[in-house]
Design a protein around this motif. Structure first.
Motif, PDB file in Angstrom:
ATOM      1  N   ARG A   1       5.915   4.018   1.799  1.00 48.38           N
ATOM      2  CA  ARG A   1       6.010   2.576   2.077  1.00 48.38           C
ATOM      3  C   ARG A   1       4.654   1.910   1.926  1.00 48.38           C
ATOM      4  O   ARG A   1       4.555   0.794   1.408  1.00 48.38           O
ATOM      5  CB  ARG A   1       6.579   2.356   3.473  1.00 48.38           C
ATOM      6  CG  ARG A   1       8.022   2.777   3.531  1.00 48.38           C
ATOM      7  CD  ARG A   1       8.825   2.248   4.684  1.00 48.38           C
ATOM      8  NE  ARG A   1       8.128   1.793   5.848  1.00 48.38           N
ATOM      9  CZ  ARG A   1       8.449   2.107   7.092  1.00 48.38           C
ATOM     10  NH1 ARG A   1       9.455   2.907   7.305  1.00 48.38           N
ATOM     11  NH2 ARG A   1       7.794   1.619   8.103  1.00 48.38           N
TER      12      ARG A   1
ATOM     13  N   SER B   1      12.058  -0.402  -6.754  1.00 46.71           N
ATOM     14  CA  SER B   1      12.029  -0.162  -5.314  1.00 46.71           C
ATOM     15  C   SER B   1      11.662   1.293  -5.047  1.00 46.71           C
ATOM     16  O   SER B   1      11.821   2.162  -5.905  1.00 46.71           O
ATOM     17  CB  SER B   1      13.396  -0.471  -4.701  1.00 46.71           C
ATOM     18  OG  SER B   1      14.353   0.477  -5.148  1.00 46.71           O
TER      19      SER B   1
ATOM     20  N   LYS C   1       9.072   8.872   1.775  1.00 46.81           N
ATOM     21  CA  LYS C   1       9.688   7.538   1.759  1.00 46.81           C
ATOM     22  C   LYS C   1       9.493   6.828   3.095  1.00 46.81           C
ATOM     23  O   LYS C   1       9.282   5.623   3.134  1.00 46.81           O
ATOM     24  CB  LYS C   1      11.182   7.661   1.444  1.00 46.81           C
ATOM     25  CG  LYS C   1      11.825   6.335   1.181  1.00 46.81           C
ATOM     26  CD  LYS C   1      13.233   6.344   0.613  1.00 46.81           C
ATOM     27  CE  LYS C   1      14.110   7.470   0.926  1.00 46.81           C
ATOM     28  NZ  LYS C   1      15.503   7.264   0.478  1.00 46.81           N
TER      29      LYS C   1
ATOM     30  N   GLN D   1       3.838   1.685  -1.744  1.00 47.71           N
ATOM     31  CA  GLN D   1       4.702   0.674  -2.357  1.00 47.71           C
ATOM     32  C   GLN D   1       4.160  -0.724  -2.087  1.00 47.71           C
ATOM     33  O   GLN D   1       4.200  -1.595  -2.959  1.00 47.71           O
ATOM     34  CB  GLN D   1       6.136   0.803  -1.820  1.00 47.71           C
ATOM     35  CG  GLN D   1       7.119  -0.132  -2.460  1.00 47.71           C
ATOM     36  CD  GLN D   1       7.516   0.282  -3.860  1.00 47.71           C
ATOM     37  OE1 GLN D   1       7.173   1.355  -4.330  1.00 47.71           O
ATOM     38  NE2 GLN D   1       8.241  -0.580  -4.535  1.00 47.71           N
ATOM     39  N   ARG D   2       3.616  -0.975  -0.895  1.00 48.46           N
ATOM     40  CA  ARG D   2       3.004  -2.278  -0.592  1.00 48.46           C
ATOM     41  C   ARG D   2       1.790  -2.525  -1.483  1.00 48.46           C
ATOM     42  O   ARG D   2       1.575  -3.631  -1.960  1.00 48.46           O
ATOM     43  CB  ARG D   2       2.621  -2.373   0.881  1.00 48.46           C
ATOM     44  CG  ARG D   2       3.768  -2.718   1.792  1.00 48.46           C
ATOM     45  CD  ARG D   2       3.282  -3.121   3.169  1.00 48.46           C
ATOM     46  NE  ARG D   2       2.545  -2.063   3.850  1.00 48.46           N
ATOM     47  CZ  ARG D   2       3.074  -1.192   4.689  1.00 48.46           C
ATOM     48  NH1 ARG D   2       4.350  -1.257   4.976  1.00 48.46           N
ATOM     49  NH2 ARG D   2       2.327  -0.260   5.255  1.00 48.46           N
TER      50      ARG D   2
END
Length: 196
Positions: free
Chosen positions: A120, A83, A115, A123-124
């Motif tokens: 984000r 994560s 973050k 991270q996707r």
């Protein structure tokens, strides 16, 4: 590779030293036979579950007596995607010993901004890539970090390949380099033909 994807990955999460839930004598013997066939060892110091023993048997039947180097590659589970929160926590733990308190506060602020914003989105991208790739990092690492670096790879990345023997077979540098290149090319051929 075998062309057949035996995707059982439960052996990764089997607790160390877990006992067999059914008749131990039958499955322990079967597991020991499978380990002896696959590795050449006489027995294993732990007990395997029925499912793991069955998985090993299926892999052995599919692969045959002399498996190639990467023939079981598809049996490995995919690299799990951590994560963003966990990644940021590990990053902050890593940089903490190297900076003073003021600099650490600034890095924490930048990490929080990352973050909430760009992190984000990145991270996707990783999440999407993890669905169609067994390892979402290796091809990017090879292309952007390893191959695009302009510093010398031999001394900065592959230092374990340098001629650092505990004995010197000859003092002739060209002979040592020829020996090194011959061994390296044999090793590469063994990897390419999957006979290592």
């Amino acid at each position: 590779s075998s062309g057949i994807n035996a995707e059982y990955g439960g052996w990764v999460w089997s607790p160390h030293g877990a006992t067999v839930t059914t008749s131990p004598s039958v499955f322990d013997k079967l597991a020991n036979v499978m380990v002896k066939i696959m590795t050449g060892k006489k027995s294993i110091p732990w007990k395997l579950s029925f499912v793991v023993t069955l998985w090993m048997g299926v892999c052995k039947v599919i692969i045959g007596r002399r498996p190639k180097l990467l023939s079981l590659q598809n049996c490995l589970p995919n690299l799990p995607l951590p994560s963003l929160k966990d990644t940021m926590k590990r990053y902050l733990l890593t940089v903490r010993p190297f900076v003073d308190d003021a600099e650490y506060e600034r890095i924490m602020s930048l990490a929080e901004d990352f973050k909430g914003g760009m992190g984000r989105r990145l991270q996707r991208y990783l999440w999407v890539k993890s669905w169609w790739s067994s390892n979402y990092v290796s091809d990017w690492w090879e292309q952007y970090v390893y191959l695009r670096g302009r510093s010398s790879l031999m001394i900065n990345s592959n230092y374990y390949c340098l001629d650092a023997l505990s004995f010197t077979p000859t003092n002739v540098r060209s002979a040592r380099m020829a020996n090194f290149i011959t061994a390296l090319m044999k090793f590469k051929t063994d990897i390419d033909t999957e006979t290592l």
